[in-house]
Scaffold this active site. Structure first.
Site, PDB file in Angstrom:
ATOM      1  N   SER A 170      37.663 100.002  62.389  1.00  0.00           N
ATOM      2  CA  SER A 170      38.715  99.755  61.404  1.00  0.00           C
ATOM      3  C   SER A 170      39.259 101.077  60.858  1.00  0.00           C
ATOM      4  O   SER A 170      39.791 101.887  61.620  1.00  0.00           O
ATOM      5  CB  SER A 170      38.177  98.840  60.297  1.00  0.00           C
ATOM      6  N   ASP A 198      43.549  89.120  64.760  1.00  0.00           N
ATOM      7  CA  ASP A 198      42.959  89.837  63.629  1.00  0.00           C
ATOM      8  C   ASP A 198      43.759  89.527  62.366  1.00  0.00           C
ATOM      9  O   ASP A 198      44.958  89.783  62.310  1.00  0.00           O
ATOM     10  CB  ASP A 198      42.992  91.340  63.924  1.00  0.00           C
ATOM     11  N   HIS A 222      38.723  90.265  62.919  1.00  0.00           N
ATOM     12  CA  HIS A 222      38.549  91.662  62.515  1.00  0.00           C
ATOM     13  C   HIS A 222      37.079  92.025  62.656  1.00  0.00           C
ATOM     14  O   HIS A 222      36.246  91.622  61.838  1.00  0.00           O
ATOM     15  CB  HIS A 222      39.024  91.871  61.082  1.00  0.00           C
TER      16      HIS A 222
END
Length: 326
Positions: free
Chosen positions: A143, A271, A299
């Site tokens: 991320s 996501d 995610h």
């Protein structure tokens, strides 16, 4: 090598895959990963804490080293860090998780924190690992950490090859404006943005106690979105004019065409944080960048196998790609 994630039949939708993997999926087999902490002094009089995987069996000094850059409010305790630690153990790799400033459980000393485009910090950390380690070096960013890692690779170009063999980003918001707007809207705002702000705002107030006058506490307390928080705290503390300026300049996507080290960019198309419309195409990246964009995964939500499911398939696939391409 191409990996196309397929979720368990009972785990449907990006939100379910995201939340289940973070909260309930099995992260490792057997003993919980153990870490040994090391503190590094920074050039500006601050510190970062690095957690090294403390393996039960000593590994050769020249075995590969995996460096994992965590996501927003993450650490070596995050579900993905523990899953990668399991895979590193199975492969006989060393592993380290450098914590961005303030994320190791102790407030850092300088009037700054960390941000999505912190590529100078990433570069400094990687250079330090290169000096300390005798064997091959690989890096994966999750991320936020993946955006910063790819931002570094795009910035340094061919110099990245002198530092490491291959890199990968997993579910990284490489278009920060698109991702920021997505997380600040609807269900995402009510659940994910609220969750992040619940830890980010108290930590920012601790920073204000260290440095009175650093920002307006009333504006900070009133922030209900990541955009508002970044406008008060993240952007001005790190040299950006505003959230818009920060999200624009810190995004890794424009630099993907300049990357000159084998790089994997993995993003699920469902996501919740990262709209499919903003994902890069092959024409927007260099020949050394591989794009994996499975339809499912949420995610960092790639749980697989039978119930209760585990998190080992994605770390295996990412590290297998790096092994084959590094």
């Amino acid at each position: 090598m191409i990996w196309d994630y397929q979720p368990p039949w009972w785990l449907l939708g990006g939100n379910a895959q995201t939340i289940y993997s973070a909260k309930l999926a099995q992260r490792y087999v057997g003993a919980k990963p153990r870490w040994q902490r090391e503190r590094w002094d920074t050039q500006d009089g601050d510190f970062v804490d690095v957690d090294w995987r403390n393996d039960e069996i000593a590994l050769p000094d020249d075995a590969p080293l995996l460096v994992l850059f965590h996501g927003l409010e993450g650490s070596s305790s995050s579900h993905y860090a523990q899953a990668f630690a399991q895979e590193a153990k199975l492969r006989g790799w060393h592993m380290a998780v450098p914590h961005f400033r303030g994320c190791s459980g102790e407030l850092n000393w300088a009037p700054r924190a960390y941000h999505s485009g912190d590529f100078e910090e990433v570069g400094w950390m990687l250079s330090r690992f290169q000096m300390l380690h005798q064997g091959p070096l690989f890096a994966v960013g999750i991320s936020l950490g993946g955006n910063a890692l790819m931002r570094w690779a795009g910035e340094v170009g061919h110099s990245a090859n002198q530092v490491l063999q291959a890199i990968a980003s997993v579910c990284s918001p490489i278009d920060l404006t698109a991702s920021g707007n997505a997380i600040d809207t609807g269900f995402n705002k009510a659940v994910y943005a609220r969750m992040f702000l619940a830890t980010m705002k108290p930590r920012a107030m601790q920073k204000l106690a260290q440095f009175p006058g650093l920002f307006d506490p009333l504006e900070l307390r009133a922030a209900k979105t990541l955009y508002a928080f970044d406008n008060v705290f993240t952007a001005p503390l790190h040299g950006f004019n505003s959230t818009d300026d920060y999200w624009d300049r810190a995004s890794a996507k424009p630099g993907l065409s300049r990357i000159q080290v084998p790089a994997l960019v993995l993003n699920a198309r469902n996501d919740p944080f990262i709209p499919e419309s903003c994902l890069p195409t092959q024409g927007q990246v260099s020949d050394l960048v591989t794009l994996w964009q499975p339809e499912q995964g949420g995610h960092v939500g790639f749980a697989s196998g039978t119930f209760p499911a585990d998190l080992q398939e994605m770390p295996w696939a990412v590290m297998e790609w790096m092994t084959q391409n590094g």
